[in-house]
Design an enzyme around this catalytic site. Structure first.
Site, PDB file in Angstrom:
ATOM      1  N   GLY A   1       1.426   9.120  -7.566  1.00 53.72           N
ATOM      2  CA  GLY A   1       2.210   8.830  -8.768  1.00 53.72           C
ATOM      3  C   GLY A   1       3.523   8.241  -8.314  1.00 53.72           C
ATOM      4  O   GLY A   1       3.529   7.260  -7.588  1.00 53.72           O
ATOM      5  N   GLU A   2       4.589   8.893  -8.677  1.00 53.75           N
ATOM      6  CA  GLU A   2       5.920   8.434  -8.263  1.00 53.75           C
ATOM      7  C   GLU A   2       6.708   9.657  -7.796  1.00 53.75           C
ATOM      8  O   GLU A   2       7.001  10.539  -8.595  1.00 53.75           O
ATOM      9  CB  GLU A   2       6.585   7.716  -9.455  1.00 53.75           C
ATOM     10  CG  GLU A   2       7.986   7.270  -9.196  1.00 53.75           C
ATOM     11  CD  GLU A   2       8.152   6.552  -7.874  1.00 53.75           C
ATOM     12  OE1 GLU A   2       7.474   5.534  -7.651  1.00 53.75           O
ATOM     13  OE2 GLU A   2       8.955   7.022  -7.043  1.00 53.75           O
ATOM     14  N   SER A   3       7.008   9.661  -6.503  1.00 54.64           N
ATOM     15  CA  SER A   3       7.611  10.864  -5.924  1.00 54.64           C
ATOM     16  C   SER A   3       8.979  11.190  -6.521  1.00 54.64           C
ATOM     17  O   SER A   3       9.343  12.362  -6.648  1.00 54.64           O
ATOM     18  CB  SER A   3       7.711  10.724  -4.411  1.00 54.64           C
ATOM     19  OG  SER A   3       8.439   9.567  -4.059  1.00 54.64           O
TER      20      SER A   3
ATOM     21  N   CYS B   1      -0.454  10.031  -1.238  1.00 61.01           N
ATOM     22  CA  CYS B   1       0.540   9.009  -1.578  1.00 61.01           C
ATOM     23  C   CYS B   1       1.885   9.637  -1.983  1.00 61.01           C
ATOM     24  O   CYS B   1       2.580  10.136  -1.117  1.00 61.01           O
ATOM     25  CB  CYS B   1      -0.023   8.071  -2.637  1.00 61.01           C
ATOM     26  SG  CYS B   1       0.807   6.480  -2.616  1.00 61.01           S
TER      27      CYS B   1
ATOM     28  N   ARG C   1       9.006   5.298   2.069  1.00 55.95           N
ATOM     29  CA  ARG C   1       8.460   4.984   0.732  1.00 55.95           C
ATOM     30  C   ARG C   1       8.220   3.492   0.593  1.00 55.95           C
ATOM     31  O   ARG C   1       8.973   2.676   1.121  1.00 55.95           O
ATOM     32  CB  ARG C   1       9.447   5.382  -0.356  1.00 55.95           C
ATOM     33  CG  ARG C   1       9.365   6.818  -0.777  1.00 55.95           C
ATOM     34  CD  ARG C   1      10.334   7.090  -1.911  1.00 55.95           C
ATOM     35  NE  ARG C   1       9.921   6.464  -3.157  1.00 55.95           N
ATOM     36  CZ  ARG C   1      10.750   5.816  -3.986  1.00 55.95           C
ATOM     37  NH1 ARG C   1      12.010   5.653  -3.681  1.00 55.95           N
ATOM     38  NH2 ARG C   1      10.279   5.320  -5.105  1.00 55.95           N
TER      39      ARG C   1
ATOM     40  N   ILE D   1      -1.681   2.133  -2.882  1.00 53.27           N
ATOM     41  CA  ILE D   1      -0.954   1.610  -4.041  1.00 53.27           C
ATOM     42  C   ILE D   1       0.532   1.910  -3.865  1.00 53.27           C
ATOM     43  O   ILE D   1       0.950   3.061  -3.960  1.00 53.27           O
ATOM     44  CB  ILE D   1      -1.466   2.247  -5.357  1.00 53.27           C
ATOM     45  CG1 ILE D   1      -2.986   2.034  -5.501  1.00 53.27           C
ATOM     46  CG2 ILE D   1      -0.720   1.673  -6.555  1.00 53.27           C
ATOM     47  CD1 ILE D   1      -3.628   2.860  -6.601  1.00 53.27           C
ATOM     48  N   ARG D   2       1.299   0.881  -3.576  1.00 51.25           N
ATOM     49  CA  ARG D   2       2.738   1.069  -3.261  1.00 51.25           C
ATOM     50  C   ARG D   2       2.899   2.293  -2.353  1.00 51.25           C
ATOM     51  O   ARG D   2       3.723   3.180  -2.604  1.00 51.25           O
ATOM     52  CB  ARG D   2       3.564   1.203  -4.536  1.00 51.25           C
ATOM     53  CG  ARG D   2       3.472  -0.025  -5.431  1.00 51.25           C
ATOM     54  CD  ARG D   2       4.454   0.023  -6.576  1.00 51.25           C
ATOM     55  NE  ARG D   2       5.819  -0.096  -6.065  1.00 51.25           N
ATOM     56  CZ  ARG D   2       6.840   0.646  -6.481  1.00 51.25           C
ATOM     57  NH1 ARG D   2       6.663   1.572  -7.387  1.00 51.25           N
ATOM     58  NH2 ARG D   2       8.037   0.454  -5.998  1.00 51.25           N
TER      59      ARG D   2
ATOM     60  N   HIS E   1      -5.491   6.945  -1.523  1.00 46.05           N
ATOM     61  CA  HIS E   1      -5.982   7.726  -2.679  1.00 46.05           C
ATOM     62  C   HIS E   1      -7.501   7.915  -2.633  1.00 46.05           C
ATOM     63  O   HIS E   1      -8.217   7.191  -3.326  1.00 46.05           O
ATOM     64  CB  HIS E   1      -5.684   6.972  -3.974  1.00 46.05           C
ATOM     65  CG  HIS E   1      -4.236   6.795  -4.279  1.00 46.05           C
ATOM     66  ND1 HIS E   1      -3.530   7.684  -5.058  1.00 46.05           N
ATOM     67  CD2 HIS E   1      -3.366   5.822  -3.942  1.00 46.05           C
ATOM     68  CE1 HIS E   1      -2.292   7.271  -5.181  1.00 46.05           C
ATOM     69  NE2 HIS E   1      -2.159   6.136  -4.513  1.00 46.05           N
TER      70      HIS E   1
ATOM     71  N   GLU F   1      -9.123  10.021  -4.135  1.00 43.27           N
ATOM     72  CA  GLU F   1      -9.548  10.479  -5.476  1.00 43.27           C
ATOM     73  C   GLU F   1      -9.937   9.305  -6.379  1.00 43.27           C
ATOM     74  O   GLU F   1     -10.530   9.506  -7.424  1.00 43.27           O
ATOM     75  CB  GLU F   1      -8.449  11.331  -6.133  1.00 43.27           C
ATOM     76  CG  GLU F   1      -7.208  10.593  -6.624  1.00 43.27           C
ATOM     77  CD  GLU F   1      -6.209  10.255  -5.524  1.00 43.27           C
ATOM     78  OE1 GLU F   1      -6.524  10.445  -4.333  1.00 43.27           O
ATOM     79  OE2 GLU F   1      -5.107   9.779  -5.873  1.00 43.27           O
TER      80      GLU F   1
HETATM   81  N1  GLN Z   1       5.633   4.491  -4.389  1.00 42.14           N
HETATM   82  C1  GLN Z   1       5.348   5.808  -4.889  1.00 42.14           C
HETATM   83  C2  GLN Z   1       6.435   6.790  -4.524  1.00 42.14           C
HETATM   84  O1  GLN Z   1       7.391   6.445  -3.908  1.00 42.14           O
HETATM   85  C3  GLN Z   1       4.015   6.320  -4.405  1.00 42.14           C
HETATM   86  C4  GLN Z   1       2.900   5.511  -4.991  1.00 42.14           C
HETATM   87  C5  GLN Z   1       1.632   6.265  -5.230  1.00 42.14           C
HETATM   88  O2  GLN Z   1       1.592   7.490  -5.227  1.00 42.14           O
HETATM   89  N2  GLN Z   1       0.585   5.549  -5.513  1.00 42.14           N
HETATM   90  O3  GLN Z   1       6.316   7.926  -4.851  1.00 42.14           O
END
Ligand code: GLN
Length: 227
Positions: free
Chosen positions: A52-54, A84, A113, A142-143, A199, A201
């Site tokens: 997700g987004e940390s 991630c 990150r 993904i990013r 990921h 999952e």
């Molecule tokens: N870029 C996201 C972060 O800094 C991580 C991306 C992801 O979990 N797919 O948390």
């Protein structure tokens, strides 16, 4: 015959791809539960922190009052798998993080990150994980972060494969970009903690979740015989 109860594995359900992890856990021989309240943190044998987004997960964990309870349980030996953003949440040190971002820590590693940069915000590449047999993982990034350094306590389980295989598997991604990142650390384990930059999952390949459930079973077994 002694019936060993299935471990109860909570998925931190503040933000991110919670549903996919719940499904992967349920398919891997454990009971899956979403967790977002402090009382729920006490009721699990292990936890998954989703992608997700940390920065958001960090902020919401504080707001929901689960940050400290989770950090405490991790320090006490709770098995945790982070993918991630979840990997970032388990890192002792974060590079390119937001100033106010916090991590639970636990793995002696420095994570950068969004490390792969804009060119390859998302890509797929083959990865072999130490200790998990069979074909290479079709790893989806993904990013994603990468692990820039691991300390003495942490063990590298997988690095990004470069060269020919990456070129073919990456498809639309330029081979040279993937090659450039060959050797980057994307999976790490430290005792009861496991983290991947990709990921599993999202691809229906449950080998990482099964490996984690096995880690949890071993941790529980040790607890029962020693405690
Ligand atoms: N870029 C996201 C972060 O800094 C991580 C991306 C992801 O979990 N797919 O948390």
């Amino acid at each position: 015959m002694v019936r060993v109860p299935e471990p109860v594995i909570g998925v931190l359900a503040l933000q991110g791809d919670v549903r996919e992890h719940l499904a992967a856990i349920a398919a891997s021989g454990a009971v899956a539960r979403s967790v977002r309240r402090p009382a729920e943190v006490d009721e699990i044998d292990a936890m998954v922190i989703p992608g997700g987004e940390s920065t958001t997960i960090s902020k919401l964990a504080d707001e929901f009052g689960v940050f400290d309870p989770i950090a405490k349980r991790i320090a006490g030996g709770l098995p945790v798998y982070g993918s991630c953003a979840g990997m970032i949440m388990l890192a002792a040190r974060i590079l390119d993080g937001r100033a106010d971002q916090r991590a639970f820590g636990g793995i002696d590693m420095t994570v950068r990150r969004n490390a792969f940069g804009r060119q390859v915000e998302s890509f797929e590449a083959p990865v072999t994980l130490d200790g998990i047999g069979g074909r290479q993982f079709h790893a989806v990034f993904i990013r994603a972060p990468w692990v820039e350094r691991v300390g003495a306590g942490a063990r590298v389980l997988g690095v990004l494969d470069g060269r020919e295989r990456a070129r073919r598997a990456a498809g639309e991604v330029a081979g040279s970009v993937v090659d450039h990142n060959a050797g980057r650390i994307v999976a790490v384990r430290q005792g009861h903690l496991l983290a991947t930059a990709f990921h599993p999952e999202l691809t229906g390949d449950q080998r990482v979740h099964r490996y984690f459930v096995e880690m949890v079973r071993k941790a529980m077994g040790r607890h029962t015989t020693e405690g």
